[in-house]
Design an enzyme around this catalytic site. Structure first.
Site, mmCIF file in Angstrom:
data_model
loop_
_atom_site.group_PDB
_atom_site.id
_atom_site.type_symbol
_atom_site.label_atom_id
_atom_site.label_comp_id
_atom_site.label_asym_id
_atom_site.label_seq_id
_atom_site.Cartn_x
_atom_site.Cartn_y
_atom_site.Cartn_z
ATOM 1 N N TYR A 1 4.184 25.028 27.902
ATOM 2 C CA TYR A 1 4.166 25.082 26.604
ATOM 3 C C TYR A 1 5.609 25.153 25.874
ATOM 4 O O TYR A 1 6.009 25.953 25.212
ATOM 5 C CB TYR A 1 3.561 26.321 26.032
ATOM 6 N N ASP B 1 6.428 -2.797 8.798
ATOM 7 C CA ASP B 1 5.005 -2.484 8.693
ATOM 8 C C ASP B 1 4.083 -3.569 8.743
ATOM 9 O O ASP B 1 3.957 -4.437 7.978
ATOM 10 C CB ASP B 1 4.695 -1.872 7.001
ATOM 11 N N ARG C 1 -2.155 12.590 17.793
ATOM 12 C CA ARG C 1 -2.820 11.908 18.864
ATOM 13 C C ARG C 1 -4.169 11.227 18.617
ATOM 14 O O ARG C 1 -4.730 11.717 17.738
ATOM 15 C CB ARG C 1 -3.033 13.017 20.174
ATOM 16 N N PHE D 1 0.867 -1.136 0.053
ATOM 17 C CA PHE D 1 -0.026 -0.175 0.002
ATOM 18 C C PHE D 1 0.927 1.226 -0.012
ATOM 19 O O PHE D 1 2.168 1.477 0.639
ATOM 20 C CB PHE D 1 -0.843 -0.063 1.253
ATOM 21 N N GLN E 1 -7.648 1.266 10.761
ATOM 22 C CA GLN E 1 -8.311 1.795 9.763
ATOM 23 C C GLN E 1 -9.583 0.668 9.425
ATOM 24 O O GLN E 1 -9.469 -0.614 10.147
ATOM 25 C CB GLN E 1 -7.734 1.944 8.382
ATOM 26 N N LYS F 1 -8.919 -3.156 8.629
ATOM 27 C CA LYS F 1 -7.908 -3.673 9.272
ATOM 28 C C LYS F 1 -8.425 -4.853 10.450
ATOM 29 O O LYS F 1 -9.461 -4.932 10.771
ATOM 30 C CB LYS F 1 -6.808 -2.896 10.125
ATOM 31 N N ARG G 1 5.655 18.493 22.942
ATOM 32 C CA ARG G 1 5.395 18.587 24.223
ATOM 33 C C ARG G 1 5.819 17.295 24.900
ATOM 34 O O ARG G 1 4.988 16.350 24.509
ATOM 35 C CB ARG G 1 4.058 19.183 24.560
ATOM 36 N N HIS H 1 -1.021 -5.325 8.476
ATOM 37 C CA HIS H 1 -1.759 -6.594 8.450
ATOM 38 C C HIS H 1 -1.778 -7.440 9.235
ATOM 39 O O HIS H 1 -2.148 -8.695 9.054
ATOM 40 C CB HIS H 1 -1.343 -6.910 6.859
#
Ligand SMILES: *Cc1c(COP(=O)(O)O)cnc(C)c1O
Length: 394
Positions: free
Chosen positions: A223, A158, A233, A87, A184, A187, A216, A161
């Site tokens: 900050y 990766d 996130r 992919f 996703q 999956k 951060r 899968h």
């Protein structure tokens, strides 16, 4: 011919545990990971499942790859070896960091990165590789690790899968410097969207955390922005949907393995069909997709595209395989932009990947989650379609 639509479970699967977790998250009034508990709990369990020290849950698999590359220090001009058959997200994050993804050919049986071709493609600019555990069959991690050690390369597995997959008893994602997963919708575990990076290296985890949290550190109230990151996130709701799936993955992987064997036994006997092979070292093959070569000559000349439609009409979730990455418009543009001053070590010659991209069909894993009879129904459908196409020719 009997339509199989009703025989296969739907995907994704929702259950009461997910409803409970979601409601808890909703009522907790802590909807982001920094103050909530669900993402942290999910990360703990996911790491444990994969025999890894750390998990960082993130927005998606594409971002997980980018975070891993960034944290490993990939710079503009570096070369990173990727399979030519995968992919596009295996390669895109390399490009986005200004580096060069080098597509390398795969094995014709397993569809995984071919270690011999990897070795041939290593140059002084190569910094690492991203093997893809294709459709849940793990890559030859022994040979790839040997090459990585020899040339001081990183490995990002990766494992998009291969949730819960294994190579000689070692879990997918835990063998390389980092492993990445996608959540996703299609999956093996899903929250609609989502991803994860796993690693055993504390410094890599710390760096990835910073990049995923706009630079951060944990608990920052002043900050501080220590590195040039972005916001990758994941929310508490996604973790709430994912958590109960950790408990059912092993059972589902077993069921897919069993049903894939049942299907293999029948499909192997059909002229013009050659399924993905299974190496013994791959001790858990998660079967994200059931993949096979399709030869139209044995099916009255019916094109692969038309044959996939005919399978779909019978309720089978079949698709044609990926295009090899360097045949996509984005990659062609990338190559054009590199210009004549750059030559790929293998001249982008990947005949096996090309053949797979042109000949392979795959069936989504939900079709392996029913009973053995429903799986036999797939082979029966293929045989009946073959018989009907041949009959027409006479
Ligand atoms: C799905 C997938 C990705 C990307 O994951 P997303 O969550 O969709 O960004 C990367 N690599 C492979 C092999 C995939 O199948």
């Amino acid at each position: 011919m009997s339509n199989l639509t009703e025989r296969f479970p739907s995907w994704p699967m929702a259950d009461e545990n997910q409803e409970k977790e979601l409601l808890e998250a909703l009522r907790s009034n802590q909807w982001w990971r920094m103050s909530g508990t669900k993402v942290k709990e999910f990360e703990r369990v996911f790491a444990q499942m994969h025999h890894a020290k750390h998990t960082l849950a993130v927005t998606n698999g594409t971002h997980a790859i980018k975070l891993a590359l960034h944290s490993l220090g990939v710079k503009p001009g570096d070369e990173v070896i990727v399979p030519a058959f995968t992919f596009i997200s295996t390669a895109l994050p390399v490009i986005s960091l200004g580096a060069i993804p080098v597509p390398v050919d795969v094995d014709p049986g397993t569809f995984c990165l071919d270690p011999v071709k990897v070795r041939e493609a290593v140059t002084p600019r190569t910094v690492g590789m991203i093997p893809v555990h294709m459709a849940g069959h793990l890559c030859d991690m022994d040979q790839l690790q040997q090459i990585a050690d020899e040339f001081h390369l990183f490995i990002i597995e990766d494992a998009c899968h291969a949730h819960g997959g294994e190579w000689k008893g070692k879990r997918a994602g835990s063998m390389g410097d980092a492993g990445v997963f996608s959540f996703q919708q299609f999956k093996l575990m899903t929250a609609g969207e989502g991803g994860a990076l796993i690693t055993n290296a504390q410094d890599l985890y710390d760096q990835a955390f910073l990049y995923h949290n706009v630079g951060r550190p944990v608990g920052d109230k002043k900050y501080q922005h220590l590195v040039e990151g972005s916001n990758y996130r994941i929310s508490e709701f996604q973790a709430a949907v994912l958590l109960p799936q950790t408990a059912r993955l092993a059972e589902q992987n077993k069921r897919r393995e069993y049903n894939a064997q049942v299907l293999d036994a029948e499909m192997k006997e059909i002229d013009g069909i050659i399924p993905q092979i299974r190496q013994e070292e791959c001790t858990i093959h998660t079967h994200y997709m059931y993949m096979f070569y399709y030869n139209p000559v044995e099916f009255g000349g019916i094109t692969r595209e038309r044959f996939v439609e005919m399978l779909n009409e019978q309720g089978i979730p079949a698709y044609i395989a990926y295009t090899q990455i360097h045949d996509t418009p984005i990659f062609k543009q990338f190559v054009a932009d590199l210009g004549d001053n750059y030559a790929f070590p293998n001249q982008l010659h990947c005949p096996v990947s090309k053949k797979i991209a042109e000949e392979v069909i795959w069936i989504h894993h939900r079709a392996l989650l029913g009973d053995a009879e429903s799986v036999k129904g797939i082979a029966q459908t293929v045989r009946e379609l073959q018989a009907s196409t041949k009959a027409k020719l006479v």
